[in-house]
Every structure is written in structure tokens, then in C-alpha cells.
Motif scaffolding. Sequence first.
Motif, PDB file in Angstrom:
ATOM      1  N   THR A 199       8.627   7.234  -4.159  1.00 35.08           N
ATOM      2  CA  THR A 199       7.689   6.293  -3.532  1.00 35.08           C
ATOM      3  C   THR A 199       7.416   5.090  -4.412  1.00 35.08           C
ATOM      4  N   ASN A 203       8.073   1.519  -2.646  1.00 33.32           N
ATOM      5  CA  ASN A 203       7.012   0.527  -2.455  1.00 33.32           C
ATOM      6  C   ASN A 203       7.521  -0.878  -2.774  1.00 33.32           C
ATOM      7  N   ASP A 302       3.177  10.597   2.755  1.00 33.43           N
ATOM      8  CA  ASP A 302       2.199   9.592   3.219  1.00 33.43           C
ATOM      9  C   ASP A 302       2.890   8.260   3.493  1.00 33.43           C
ATOM     10  N   PHE A 303       3.784   7.887   2.592  1.00 31.66           N
ATOM     11  CA  PHE A 303       4.500   6.609   2.735  1.00 31.66           C
ATOM     12  C   PHE A 303       5.238   6.568   4.085  1.00 31.66           C
ATOM     13  N   THR A 305       4.717   8.434   6.748  1.00 32.13           N
ATOM     14  CA  THR A 305       3.768   8.438   7.868  1.00 32.13           C
ATOM     15  C   THR A 305       3.215   7.030   8.069  1.00 32.13           C
ATOM     16  N   ASN A 306       2.731   6.427   6.980  1.00 35.63           N
ATOM     17  CA  ASN A 306       2.070   5.121   7.095  1.00 35.63           C
ATOM     18  C   ASN A 306       3.005   4.033   7.607  1.00 35.63           C
ATOM     19  N   HIS A 307       4.294   4.139   7.250  1.00 31.54           N
ATOM     20  CA  HIS A 307       5.227   3.085   7.668  1.00 31.54           C
ATOM     21  C   HIS A 307       6.010   3.464   8.926  1.00 31.54           C
TER      22      HIS A 307
END
Length: 323
Positions: A199, A203, A302-303, A305-307
Motif C-alpha cells: 500500500t 499510494n 482498505d485501499f 475498498t476505498n478505491h
Amino acid sequence: MMTVEPSKLADVYFNFYPNEILPLWTNPCNNKRHLEIWSGQKTCKRLPHLIVVGPQKTGTTALYTFLNLHPQIKSNFQSNKTFEEVQFFTDKNYVNGIDWYMNHFPFPPSESTILFEKSANYFTEAKAPLQIHTLLPDTKIICILINPSQRAYSWYQHAQSHKDEAALKHSFYDVITATNSSSDVHNLRNKCLLPGLYTSHLNKWKTHFNNSQLLIVDGENLVEDPISEMEKVQNFLKLQDKLDYSKLLKYNTKKGFFCPVTNGGKLKCLGSGKGRKYSPMDDKSKDFLKHFYKNSIEDLNDFLTNHGYSKPGWLIKEINDMN
Ligand code: A3P
């Protein structure tokens, strides 16, 4: 008016602006003024529309080989030093300039040709996302992810077969738990472990590339079911003529992997350095790595999911095992 000779002036300037020592290449064809002074002999068509950025040991050569089976897709020329990789967006080669880079690509035979390159070390290169985006703002990017513990182990096996002293002298467990930061073994530890902190690297890519430009390939599914993974890749590339990879790739029991089918109907598997045979990872190393990558696996979940990205099967399993 007072001035000094240009080289001294440059020293003064770069003392003030050290970050500008390395140039940042822009695309001459995206700038009217640059295009006007660009030689008539030159073309911006010899630049890639797709870059497979790695990280290493995730199946990047398999993807490179499979992409090249498509008649609409053409890779860079082979290099004497770095074989199928160009490795332009690295400190060593970036200074060679864009002519050097373009000379690695063929003239695209048709308007619909997709030129691409894969250099698996771009993924962790801090400056690569900005450099690529500045030169090729519309290019598509593919990252391939496998379980980071397995990637670490694969890198160790790679180092052993390249006769890396630290890998030959030390067990995998000793390498990944090495603490003396000035030793060769610690250097190897970093190469095994750090690219797998996915991640932190993703990012940086996401800062410059949006969802329609950045695809995350499930490297474990590329081994298990390359037909379905190549379907996703073709959709991402919006290819006019999609190929049925079930006709192009067949499983080879001896190799233990899918291999391209040649015109004569035989299988041409990847070389002996890809898909090596080695014993499974020991339990102590597995436990250490599970702990080492715990936060990073959660961050990746999370990355994605968020994107709005779909999740690789191996990640879903890791997350389920944690709960
Ligand atoms: P191992 O040799 O450790 O099994 P890269 O090309 O990025 O260096 O990745 C090498 C890895 O690609 C291999 O690691 C292997 O697991 C994986 N791989 C995926 N598909 C493959 C295929 N069809 N043939 C050979 N290796 C493949």
C-alpha cells in the motif's frame, strides 16, 4: 549587469534548487511550442501506452509473455543488459533522455497497436510514478500482487540461484529476521520484505493515475487461471479484438504452470528462472511474515475498498484468517 559563466551559474541555481538536478521529461507532443522545435524525423508514437510496473517476482514475465501473444500488442525490443526490461524510469537510465527510451520501441504498425513495456523494479521506485505521468499522462499502468510472504520467499530463491552470498550462507528465516542494518544479509532482507509493503507504494501510483488507468492483477490467479485474468487485462485495455486465451495457453504438468502454445502446437514454457522448484516455506518463517505483514495486508484491504478495486482471492483469505 554582472554574470558568471553558465556552469558556475548552474552550480548556484542547483544549490538553491537541488530537487531540479534530475530533469523531469515531458512529452514534446503534448506541448505546441516543443512540437514546433521537435525534429520532423521524430515521432511520439514510439512511446508506450501501457507499463507493467511490477513488483518483482509476482509473475511479471508471465504477463509480459501473455500480452505479447496478442497481435494488437507489441513490447519494447530486448536489451543486452536487462533482457526484456527497459528500466528507463530509474536513476541510472532516466538521464539518458526520451530518445534513448523511444529507441527501445518499434514503430507501431497500426493506429490501434498498443505499445507496452514491463520493468518490474518501477513499482518501488519513488520517482517513477511522477516521471511516468509527466512523460505519459494517458498511459495505463498494471501492478501485479501476490501474497507478500510468498513474494519474499520467491525473491530469496531468486537470490540463491543467482549465487548471492547472503542467500547462500543464511536460511530464509535468518534473512527475514536480520537486524544488523549494515550487513549484506540485511540488504537481502530489505529486498525480500520491503516491496511487499504494497500500500505504501500503491499510494504513490494512485496520486498520479486514476482507476481507469491503474489495474491491479491478481498474480496468484494469473498462475491458477490465466485465462480469466487475461480477460480482465483485455477489458482494461479496451481491446477491439479480444483473444480467447484458452486457445493460446495450456497447462504443462512437468512445468506446473500454463505455457503459451506455439504455431506448431507445442508448448513454449517460460525459462527455468520462472516457476522454480523449491521446498515450501518453513512454519517459523510463515508465522514471522504473517505478523510482519499484518498491518500492511489490512491497509491493502482498505485501499482496495476505498478505491473501488476488486480484491485478489489470496487477500480475502488472509483477511478471513485474521478474523
Ligand atoms: P517462482 O519462480 O518463485 O515460482 P517475475 O517474472 O515477476 O520475476 O515472477 C516470477 C514468478 O512468476 C515465478 O516465481 C512464478 O511463480 C510466477 N509465474 C506466474 N505465471 C507463471 C508461468 N506461467 N510460468 C512460470 N512462472 C509463472
